[in-house]
Design an enzyme around this catalytic site. Structure first.
Site, PDB file in Angstrom:
ATOM      1  NE  ARG A   1     -11.300   4.897  64.909  1.00 35.46           N
ATOM      2  CZ  ARG A   1     -12.253   4.425  65.528  1.00 35.46           C
ATOM      3  NH1 ARG A   1     -12.554   3.256  65.731  1.00 35.46           N
ATOM      4  NH2 ARG A   1     -13.074   5.248  65.967  1.00 35.46           N
TER       5      ARG A   1
ATOM      6  CD  GLU B   1      -4.692  16.055  65.906  1.00 37.81           C
ATOM      7  OE1 GLU B   1      -4.627  15.718  64.466  1.00 37.81           O
ATOM      8  OE2 GLU B   1      -4.308  15.395  66.630  1.00 37.81           O
TER       9      GLU B   1
ATOM     10  CB  CYS C   1      -8.184   7.429  65.898  1.00 43.00           C
ATOM     11  SG  CYS C   1      -7.380   8.089  64.209  1.00 43.00           S
TER      12      CYS C   1
ATOM     13  CD1 TRP D   1      -4.183  13.816  57.749  1.00 46.86           C
ATOM     14  CD2 TRP D   1      -3.155  12.303  56.813  1.00 46.86           C
ATOM     15  NE1 TRP D   1      -5.142  13.163  57.234  1.00 46.86           N
ATOM     16  CE2 TRP D   1      -4.497  12.079  56.390  1.00 46.86           C
ATOM     17  CE3 TRP D   1      -2.209  11.017  56.170  1.00 46.86           C
ATOM     18  CZ2 TRP D   1      -5.016  11.211  55.889  1.00 46.86           C
ATOM     19  CZ3 TRP D   1      -2.952  10.411  55.348  1.00 46.86           C
ATOM     20  CH2 TRP D   1      -4.295  10.335  55.099  1.00 46.86           C
TER      21      TRP D   1
HETATM   22  N1  ARG Z   1      -3.321  15.861  69.093  1.00 43.39           N
HETATM   23  C1  ARG Z   1      -1.799  15.481  69.126  1.00 43.39           C
HETATM   24  C2  ARG Z   1      -1.169  16.802  68.657  1.00 43.39           C
HETATM   25  O1  ARG Z   1      -1.561  17.717  68.582  1.00 43.39           O
HETATM   26  C3  ARG Z   1      -1.602  14.290  68.018  1.00 43.39           C
HETATM   27  C4  ARG Z   1      -2.436  13.284  68.196  1.00 43.39           C
HETATM   28  C5  ARG Z   1      -2.419  12.398  67.075  1.00 43.39           C
HETATM   29  N2  ARG Z   1      -3.019  13.054  65.769  1.00 43.39           N
HETATM   30  C6  ARG Z   1      -3.052  12.648  64.540  1.00 43.39           C
HETATM   31  N3  ARG Z   1      -3.523  13.510  63.601  1.00 43.39           N
HETATM   32  N4  ARG Z   1      -2.527  11.398  64.114  1.00 43.39           N
HETATM   33  O2  ARG Z   1       0.190  16.593  68.551  1.00 43.39           O
END
Ligand code: ARG
Length: 393
Positions: free
Chosen positions: A99, A274, A96, A269
């Protein structure tokens, strides 16, 4: 603080008489025995008191915890231990990048809940509280732990919000291919899917492993979503893309001091990449780079035009722009990288290391343009606790 053989928190009390069933945990906790490991328990209680001075007499608490384990096979965390353990599990999450804010996580103590209806309702409330109208709050909800006398409930979905996905008879994908198994499972339980690209899956809750899950359609007011637009290209909105606001992981077991909480959904968030560089772009996900490249008029006949790269950037611009306009918290990968390095510096000042997995920390686009690329990290110790662990069953 990593729990390793060199760690001061791992001393145990040797030579105590314990019932055979309880003694078994000394060779390591079994998948769902519900027995708490005494060494892990003691190590955690010592870490808690070390980091939270003023929480009372550590030796007394260690004795009470070990005594409770000897009598019942497990023990109950105090609310303060639970919140601390959950936050440290986040701090220990080597993959992560987010953090820096580990201390701020809101911990909802719902350990009294074992019933599927109540758990589903609490998950919906989690999404409302965490979504917070767009100002996302990192939140964790903890449901009943594993106990020797009662296995814990589980959330079947890997995230509280997910889009369904399935393959049509002609071999085309509709929705998110990643969830095809979950989608099939939901249908098998009686849920009806439609042919939409962004249909949310129902939440599936198992009161105990092995039981048929109950399923619940997500109420509209729990799913905050952002329609995607591009600041410079009006056609982008016509693609009809969207994504949800709250990434809430629901299939990891939170392990604190030898106690396992398989149902403990948590969220932070999103970081834009991602969605823009993985969920919507990966060939085995929504696979949109060719679509975006064509709309951008890029030449796809040669890799050397870098049409993939240029489409990726515009897709990511659209994601960041749309969340910003919608007032939904989202980080960009440059800012989040800098925050992560600040986190490491802060932890170093406190005498703690920050193990990290380079391959997960470095963003999936523009790696070398971010600060986290240009260095290595402390090695990851898989035995570190408290931790979020992949579900084993
Ligand atoms: N990578 C995952 C997604 O696209 C989520 C993982 C957690 N990500 C976060 N920003 N807390 O759905």
């Amino acid at each position: 603080m990593p729990v390793s053989s060199a760690c001061p928190y791992t001393s145990s009390t040797p030579g105590r008489d314990v019932p055979a069933a309880v003694a078994r945990v000394r060779s390591g906790p079994e998948a769902s025995s519900g027995l708490a490991d005494r060494r892990q328990a003691e190590s955690f209680v010592r870490q808690f008191h070390h980091e939270q001075p003023g929480e009372g007499d550590v030796e007394r608490r260690v004795r009470a915890v070990l005594d409770e384990i000897d009598r019942t096979g497990t023990y109950e965390h105090s609310p303060a231990e639970l919140a601390f353990g959950a936050r440290v599990a986040w701090r220990n999450a080597a993959r992560c990048i987010g953090r820096l804010y580990w201390r701020s996580m809101v911990v909802r103590d719902l350990r009294h809940l074992t019933d599927a209806d109540a758990i589903a309702a609490a998950c919906f409330e989690h999404l409302r509280l965490a979504g917070n109208g767009g100002r996302i709050r990192p939140t964790l909800s903890v449901f009943a732990p594993e106990r020797p006398d009662r296995p814990a409930p589980r959330i079947v979905n890997d995230q509280l919000v997910r889009y369904a996905g399935h393959r049509t008879a002609d071999g085309d994908w509709i929705g998110d291919p990643r969830t095809s198994l979950l989608t099939a499972r939901a249908r098998h339980l009686g849920w009806k899917r439609d042919e939409e690209a962004f249909q949310t899956l129902p939440l599936m809750v198992q009161e105990r492993p092995g039981l048929r899950p109950d399923w619940y359609e997500l109420p509209d007011d729990t799913v905050l979503e952002v329609p995607l637009r591009h600041p410079d290209h009006a056609w982008f909105a016509e693609l009809g893309l969207r994504w949800y606001a709250v990434p809430a992981i629901s299939d990891m077991t939170l392990e604190i001091g030898g106690v396992r909480y398989p149902a403990a959904p948590f969220n932070g968030w999103y970081m834009g990449t991602e969605i823009g560089a993985r969920n919507l772009a990966d060939p085995e996900r929504y696979d949109l780079l060719p679509v975006v490249a064509d709309r951008l008029g890029l030449d796809r006949t040669s890799e050397r035009t870098l049409w993939r790269d240029r489409a990726l950037v515009e897709l990511n611009v659209a994601v960041l722009h749309s969340y910003q306009e919608a007032g939904v918290t989202m980080a960009d990968h440059h800012t989040e990288s800098d925050r992560f390095l600040r986190h490491i510096a802060q932890e170093t000042r406190l005498g703690r290391s920050t193990p990290a997995d380079w391959s997960w920390i470095v963003p999936p686009i523009s790696g070398s343009a971010t600060s986290v690329f240009h260095r290595y990290y402390d090695p990851v110790d898989p035995a570190v606790r408290p931790a979020f662990l992949p579900r084993e069953a």
